[in-house]
Scaffold this motif. Sequence first.
Motif, PDB file in Angstrom:
ATOM      1  N   ILE A 210      37.184  13.924  94.853  1.00 42.87           N
ATOM      2  CA  ILE A 210      37.653  14.734  93.355  1.00 42.87           C
ATOM      3  C   ILE A 210      38.992  15.088  93.281  1.00 42.87           C
ATOM      4  CG2 ILE A 210      35.617  16.439  94.216  1.00 42.87           C
ATOM      5  CD1 ILE A 210      37.917  18.062  96.492  1.00 42.87           C
ATOM      6  N   ILE A 234      31.610   8.102  94.297  1.00 38.66           N
ATOM      7  CA  ILE A 234      32.380   9.444  94.445  1.00 38.66           C
ATOM      8  C   ILE A 234      32.848  10.479  95.078  1.00 38.66           C
ATOM      9  CG2 ILE A 234      33.532  11.570  92.823  1.00 38.66           C
ATOM     10  CD1 ILE A 234      33.696   9.073  91.013  1.00 38.66           C
ATOM     11  N   ALA A 235      33.095  10.453  96.138  1.00 33.51           N
ATOM     12  CA  ALA A 235      33.350  11.639  97.190  1.00 33.51           C
ATOM     13  C   ALA A 235      33.505  12.931  96.600  1.00 33.51           C
ATOM     14  CB  ALA A 235      34.616  10.775  98.064  1.00 33.51           C
ATOM     15  N   GLY A 236      32.805  14.139  97.432  1.00 30.03           N
ATOM     16  CA  GLY A 236      33.827  15.370  97.305  1.00 30.03           C
ATOM     17  C   GLY A 236      33.187  15.918  96.515  1.00 30.03           C
ATOM     18  N   LYS A 237      31.296  15.677  96.445  1.00 30.60           N
ATOM     19  CA  LYS A 237      30.545  16.812  95.698  1.00 30.60           C
ATOM     20  C   LYS A 237      29.968  17.815  96.086  1.00 30.60           C
ATOM     21  CE  LYS A 237      27.714  12.468  94.241  1.00 30.60           C
ATOM     22  NZ  LYS A 237      28.189  11.169  95.327  1.00 30.60           N
ATOM     23  N   THR A 238      30.195  18.312  97.729  1.00 35.11           N
ATOM     24  CA  THR A 238      29.606  19.249  98.337  1.00 35.11           C
ATOM     25  C   THR A 238      31.575  20.433  98.250  1.00 35.11           C
ATOM     26  OG1 THR A 238      29.832  18.394 100.157  1.00 35.11           O
ATOM     27  CG2 THR A 238      27.710  18.730  99.380  1.00 35.11           C
TER      28      THR A 238
END
Lengths: 289, 383
Positions: A210, A234-238
């Motif tokens: 993100i 992609i990291a940070g979906k939450t």
Amino acid sequence: MAILVNNKTKAIVQGITGTQGSFHTKLMLEYGTKIVAGVTPGKGGQEVHGVPVYDTVKEALSEHDANASIIFVPAPFAKDAVLEGINAGLELIVVITEHIPIKDTIQMVEVAKRNNVNIVGPNTPGVITPGECKLGIMPGHIFKRGPIGIISRSGTLTYEIASNLTKAGFGQSTCLGIGGDPIIGINFVEALEMFANDHETKAVVLIGEIGGDAEEKAAEYIRKEFNKPVTAFIAGKTAPPGKRMGHAGAIISGRTGTAQSKVKALKDAGVHVVDRPREISEKLKEILS
Amino acid sequence: MRLYEYQAKNIFREYQIPVPEGQIAETPEKAVEIAKSMSRPVAVKAQVLVGGRGKAGGIRFANIPEKVAEIASQLLGSKIKGVEVRKVLVEEKLEIERELYLGITVDRSARKYVAIASSRGGVDIEEVAEEHPEEIIKHYIDPLLGFHSFEAREMVKKMGLRGRDLILAADILNKLWKIVEDYDAELVEINPLVKTRDGKIIAADARLIIDDNALFRHSEFKEVLKSEKRELNERELKASERGLAYVELEGDIGIIGNGAGLVMATLDMVSLYGGKPANFLDVGGGADPERMEAALEIVLSNPRVKVVFINILGGITRCDWMAKGIIEAREKIKTRVPLVVRMVGTLEEEGKKILEEAGIDVLDSMEEAAKRAVEISKQLAGS
């Protein structure tokens, strides 16, 4: 081939006498990286793991042939160290240092651009071409030479994915950490351009997170002119909006920087975006078989 | 670090950027006193660091001091978007002729500061950028030469300002750049910049965010930092004291890992398997046992946490040290909260041995471990 570093790379270490600088000089030497000199102002004449230390970069370069530098200098002095490296004529500078003020990074990145110097980072684990040169702090043993190029904004998540790839039989041409800060030197698009011209690289793994719109920009470039297959995580979906998730650059501000927007842009550009880090090697098996 | 509107306006005053006459109040009595001393209609503005304050009822107007008392006692102590209002800014109510926008921020892709101006002020600038992109005037600032008066004038001219307005607004934009340079701001914004009916140009609002990484060269913010810390809960405070990156979330699965990207991915895996993370906590690179111990103490002190998932990928971080930290924290706190540990990398065998001797299972795959943590949280929620 590979990109940025290879067995011809000769490097100096700026900030070599500090804890981190000295520790990683040892690990880089053990990996086989050609570290020819170190620099720490006021410590000229000393040696660190057999590497001679100089007071200035110019002095180091007058005694040794080197084209690259890796920087462990503390944040308040990092811009000065980068400018010193550029001024002395280096071609590649890897900035490991975290927490450099944005104003400083904007200036040093601009000066580097005007002088055709490549900056990796700041706040990066560095760059490794397995078997040839490790200019960084990543654990060398998890990498193996092969056809996959990796570009990532993070450190340990890259090791997670790289070691999965190695175990699955996919070696790497070069693995590049572009850094977790909002302002960085080489970005996704520029790294993709380098991999486009590298015959050894058959596919690219892109590890984003993100914050900002670097992944969206990469998607646009991939759609228009990148012909090798790309898989991405992609990291940070939450991650909640407005909170910095560890990295200075990992923050959703207003409407920009969400994982959803990045995933969509990459998928629309034909990139194979996976939900679990482990699925990258499975995807590569499909693509490359 | 975000500054409150009144703090940003104090900085604006230093630079002679016109701001409404006003003062800060922590009690309704003080608010009335301020209003009386101004003897004209006032705006009472809640000082909170959240966007959309106006729409949420945080900005109210009063023509008489009695009304000020009523508004101030309603606002003080209330919550706006979950944040408690501790102070209100009482200032003169402006007679608005038109509303403009001026700001300077960092453009990440351009790798430069960008100055932004718009003749559509008083609304969300991102909305303007989407719906009326032609109304957004941008100028990328040369990192080495800086921002110059003529560039500010050119921008303001494009906004449609003329004569005295042009000179005044350009001067303000120039001063915003000085603030960016002097204070290491990542964002400075006036929205709206108001032209009043009597022809003045005044910064009705002020937003200022200072680059946290530059605070070492700004001792003037020491007090502000302290007051900011008062806004943190005890876990956030403890994490900030220990230099741990900690963000509290709504769920019941505590998360600890090393490396920001890995921890973010860990949260994502937990969510993917149907769980709800209670927090983000990154112990950082090369952490020692004490750091892990502190991390686990912080996560376990959150009463919502039913299970903790620790995800360690040893590169420069040693697994045996992380294991030691986990054991020490557990002995100290004597917790019954189950731990799910995934640990691979540097000195993995040593780390696993320490944990297994203490009866803690260690998994190799982060996906499997995430699944396990979610299962445990669901069992406990059901029991």
